[in-house]
Enzyme design. Sequence first.
Site, PDB file in Angstrom:
ATOM      1  N   ARG A  76       0.843  -1.023  -0.329  1.00 12.60           N
ATOM      2  CA  ARG A  76       0.125   0.328  -0.266  1.00 12.60           C
ATOM      3  C   ARG A  76       0.558   1.461   0.153  1.00 12.60           C
ATOM      4  NH1 ARG A  76      -2.178  -4.281   4.374  1.00 12.60           N
ATOM      5  NH2 ARG A  76      -3.755  -4.326   3.636  1.00 12.60           N
ATOM      6  N   LYS A 100      -2.780  -2.092   7.594  1.00 14.36           N
ATOM      7  CA  LYS A 100      -3.796  -1.339   8.502  1.00 14.36           C
ATOM      8  C   LYS A 100      -3.855  -2.276  10.427  1.00 14.36           C
ATOM      9  CE  LYS A 100      -6.225  -1.202   4.351  1.00 14.36           C
ATOM     10  NZ  LYS A 100      -7.892  -1.322   3.698  1.00 14.36           N
ATOM     11  N   HIS A 171      -2.742   1.871  -6.007  1.00 19.37           N
ATOM     12  CA  HIS A 171      -3.473   0.619  -5.307  1.00 19.37           C
ATOM     13  C   HIS A 171      -3.300   0.239  -6.521  1.00 19.37           C
ATOM     14  CE1 HIS A 171      -4.542  -0.213  -2.043  1.00 19.37           C
ATOM     15  NE2 HIS A 171      -6.267  -1.184  -2.364  1.00 19.37           N
ATOM     16  N   ARG A 174      -0.835  -2.925  -6.863  1.00 18.56           N
ATOM     17  CA  ARG A 174      -1.369  -3.526  -5.888  1.00 18.56           C
ATOM     18  C   ARG A 174      -2.193  -4.735  -6.788  1.00 18.56           C
ATOM     19  NH1 ARG A 174      -0.741  -5.042  -0.165  1.00 18.56           N
ATOM     20  NH2 ARG A 174      -2.963  -5.185   1.022  1.00 18.56           N
ATOM     21  N   HIS A 197      -3.758  -9.271   3.490  1.00 18.99           N
ATOM     22  CA  HIS A 197      -5.762  -9.850   3.913  1.00 18.99           C
ATOM     23  C   HIS A 197      -5.689  -9.948   4.770  1.00 18.99           C
ATOM     24  CE1 HIS A 197      -6.428  -8.594  -0.632  1.00 18.99           C
ATOM     25  NE2 HIS A 197      -5.790  -6.806   0.181  1.00 18.99           N
ATOM     26  N   TYR A 206     -10.881 -11.030  -6.444  1.00 14.61           N
ATOM     27  CA  TYR A 206      -9.252 -11.112  -7.860  1.00 14.61           C
ATOM     28  C   TYR A 206     -10.286 -12.687  -8.491  1.00 14.61           C
ATOM     29  CZ  TYR A 206      -6.718  -7.492  -5.243  1.00 14.61           C
ATOM     30  OH  TYR A 206      -6.294  -5.654  -5.066  1.00 14.61           O
TER      31      TYR A 206
END
Length: 226
Positions: A76, A100, A171, A174, A197, A206
């Site tokens: 990120r 995150k 992004h 990514r 994730h 995806y």
Amino acid sequence: MTTALRSFLSYVRYRGDITSDLAAAVPIVANWSLSSIPRAIGRDEVTHLLASIDRQTPIGCRDYAMILALARLGLRSSEVVTLELDDIDWVAGEIHVVGKNGQRNDLPLPADVGEAIADYLQKSRPRNASRRVFLRDKAPIRGFTGQCGLGSVIRRSLKRAGIDAPTKGTHQFRHGLASEMLRGGASLGEIGEVLGHRHVQTTAIYAKVNLNALRTLALPWPGEAQ
């Protein structure tokens, strides 16, 4: 639009212009889960973008290393700009990123990314007490204060390279890495681990970009029409 309409109808009822609760009659707009498709930059476009950067200049050397980290590691933008010198384990060949919610993720450091970062640190990074790896090129010389700085680098680089990318943000790199991993046979679990994730539902989107796998699930068209 529906939110604004409900607010307006609640307001006019509060004023006494109407007596019925018309806000409750405004229908809900369907918001399907995983309805969008990730907009990813292509591998050839990434190659062209990196080749267009002048690595002989301090700014170009820095921009190349940051964009390469985005493309090869799927980081990120916040993980790139907050990367610190102590987060790179040169001996073990690993990079420690803080994602995150402060979640730490240890990733293998690809040789090309390590070489690009080392080249920047040795030749182009200003002498500074900051522990941030990547520093601003304009005074005050310090680490990026937010993600907007890296976003500006991406937009400037795409424009200079003449690339019509799906988006102008970070992004897309990514998404591009995840799409390439999927085409290469990686599982959604492996992709989610690389991208950091926490929930498999986040990675499930995806699956929609793997058209070859989706074709095997398509039902035959009835009749002779193709």
